[in-house]
Write a protein that holds these residues in place. Structure first.
Motif, PDB file in Angstrom:
ATOM      1  N   ASN A 121       0.818  -1.230   0.000  1.00 43.66           N
ATOM      2  CA  ASN A 121       0.000   0.000   0.000  1.00 43.66           C
ATOM      3  C   ASN A 121       0.845   1.270   0.000  1.00 43.66           C
ATOM      4  O   ASN A 121       0.404   2.308  -0.480  1.00 43.66           O
ATOM      5  N   VAL A 122       2.038   1.198   0.602  1.00 40.51           N
ATOM      6  CA  VAL A 122       2.847   2.413   0.729  1.00 40.51           C
ATOM      7  C   VAL A 122       4.102   2.349  -0.154  1.00 40.51           C
ATOM      8  O   VAL A 122       4.300   3.209  -1.015  1.00 40.51           O
ATOM      9  N   LYS A 123       4.926   1.292   0.055  1.00 38.27           N
ATOM     10  CA  LYS A 123       6.225   1.267  -0.629  1.00 38.27           C
ATOM     11  C   LYS A 123       6.085   1.086  -2.148  1.00 38.27           C
ATOM     12  O   LYS A 123       6.632   1.872  -2.917  1.00 38.27           O
ATOM     13  N   ALA A 124       5.358   0.064  -2.563  1.00 39.88           N
ATOM     14  CA  ALA A 124       5.209  -0.170  -4.010  1.00 39.88           C
ATOM     15  C   ALA A 124       4.448   0.990  -4.650  1.00 39.88           C
ATOM     16  O   ALA A 124       4.795   1.442  -5.748  1.00 39.88           O
ATOM     17  N   PHE A 125       3.417   1.476  -3.950  1.00 44.57           N
ATOM     18  CA  PHE A 125       2.676   2.655  -4.430  1.00 44.57           C
ATOM     19  C   PHE A 125       3.652   3.801  -4.696  1.00 44.57           C
ATOM     20  O   PHE A 125       3.640   4.445  -5.743  1.00 44.57           O
ATOM     21  N   HIS A 126       4.530   4.051  -3.719  1.00 46.66           N
ATOM     22  CA  HIS A 126       5.478   5.171  -3.774  1.00 46.66           C
ATOM     23  C   HIS A 126       6.461   5.003  -4.946  1.00 46.66           C
ATOM     24  O   HIS A 126       6.703   5.936  -5.721  1.00 46.66           O
ATOM     25  N   ILE A 127       7.013   3.788  -5.072  1.00 45.03           N
ATOM     26  CA  ILE A 127       8.009   3.522  -6.125  1.00 45.03           C
ATOM     27  C   ILE A 127       7.389   3.772  -7.508  1.00 45.03           C
ATOM     28  O   ILE A 127       7.949   4.491  -8.334  1.00 45.03           O
ATOM     29  N   LEU A 128       6.217   3.192  -7.745  1.00 47.04           N
ATOM     30  CA  LEU A 128       5.599   3.311  -9.073  1.00 47.04           C
ATOM     31  C   LEU A 128       5.152   4.756  -9.344  1.00 47.04           C
ATOM     32  O   LEU A 128       5.315   5.268 -10.459  1.00 47.04           O
ATOM     33  N   PHE A 129       4.626   5.399  -8.327  1.00 46.56           N
ATOM     34  CA  PHE A 129       4.184   6.799  -8.454  1.00 46.56           C
ATOM     35  C   PHE A 129       5.362   7.662  -8.925  1.00 46.56           C
ATOM     36  O   PHE A 129       5.273   8.418  -9.888  1.00 46.56           O
TER      37      PHE A 129
END
Ligand SMILES: NC(=O)c1ccc[n+]([C@@H]2O[C@H](COP(=O)([O-])OP(=O)(O)OC[C@H]3O[C@@H](n4cnc5c(N)ncnc54)[C@H](OP(=O)(O)O)[C@@H]3O)[C@@H](O)[C@H]2O)c1
Length: 255
Positions: free
Chosen positions: A107-115
């Motif tokens: 919810n946070v890390k992968a979201f952040h990387i792709l964003f």
């Protein structure tokens, strides 16, 4: 146009992929369950004649998020639907730490990387659409669902802040956040909790989300009731919002 949709094996992500395909947009769909992705790929190709590619990835693993980006960057993605996510229900002292850490990774890390990675590419080209799936949970503290609500608050605040940077730069990149209340998907099963109120229809929500994203709306939700909750969460002090959300969540039954 071509879109990358994360969390496309079920629920909101699958319906957003369907809606994009209906608009004639080619899609790259990703999630862990490859069989579900292949099923959706066949459906979209047969019904809408678009090109579809499946990539199985576990976004709780940081390396998979980077690998996913590396695998798709050559296609010059126009639209990122940053949607994969899940919840862990229960009292914070009692919930499983390992599962919660996995949830934060998705919810946070992968979201952040792709964003970040796609935003950089879109800014270079001066165009593109990013739709981040947050939740109405992102606007208030959520007792009994504390880390899920907090993870969604991260998405809300990141999206709002980056939207302001883009506004100041008069960027051609559009970003939106989808903030629904309960939606009928596999979410509650995964979080092992039952909805108390009637959930929204995921197909209708997805159609609406795609239309609003193309219209350049920052905040997208499913109903006037959810919009009102957001307004109430702004008006009332956090302790009141926490008490209200806690009252709602504490009455939910576990699976
Ligand atoms: N349903 C609601 O009431 C509601 C309300 C507000 C916001 N949301 C948000 O909407 C988004 C989509 O959820 P949904 O309601 O559609 O639930 P869902 O039907 O359970 O779909 C969740 C999607 O996320 C993917 N996912 C979960 N863990 C993953 C991982 N480790 N790696 C890659 N993909 C992963 C799942 O695919 P695999 O299991 O195949 O990997 C699935 O495609 C989530 O961000 C959720 O927080 C849901």
């Amino acid at each position: 146009m071509i879109a990358l949709v994360t969390g496309a094996s079920s629920g909101i992500g699958r319906d957003i992929a369907r809606s994009l395909a209906k608009h004639g947009i080619n899609v790259i769909i990703t999630a862990r369950r490859r069989d579900r992705l292949i099923e959706l790929k066949n459906e979209l190709m047969n019904e809408y004649g678009v090109k579809v590619m499946c990539i199985a990835a576990d976004l709780s693993k940081e390396a998979h998020a980077f690998k996913l980006y590396d695998a798709v960057k050559k296609y010059n993605i126009d639209i990122l639907i940053n949607n994969a996510g899940f919840g862990v229900f229960g009292k914070f002292a009692e919930t499983d730490l390992e599962r919660e850490l996995q949830m934060l990774d998705v919810n946070v890390k992968a979201f952040h990387i792709l964003f970040k990675l796609f935003l950089r590419d879109f800014k270079k080209r001066g165009c593109g659409y990013i739709l981040n799936t947050a939740s109405i949970a992102g606007f208030m503290p959520g007792p009994y669902f504390s880390s899920y609500y907090a993870s969604k608050a991260y998405i809300v605040r990141m999206t709002q802040a980056v939207a302001e940077e883009l506004r100041k730069e008069r960027s051609g990149v559009n970003i939106s956040m989808l903030c629904p209340g309960p939606v009928a998907t596999e979410f509650s099963e995964t979080a092992r909790v039952k909805f108390r109120s009637k959930p929204s229809n995921s197909e209708k929500l997805a159609e609406h989300a795609v239309r609003e994203m193309f219209a350049g709306k920052l905040f997208i939700t499913d109903s006037w009731l959810t919009s009102s909750l957001r307004v109430l969460a702004k008006i009332f002090p956090d302790c009141f919002a926490a008490a209200m959300a806690g009252c709602f969540q504490s009455k939910r039954e576990r699976f």
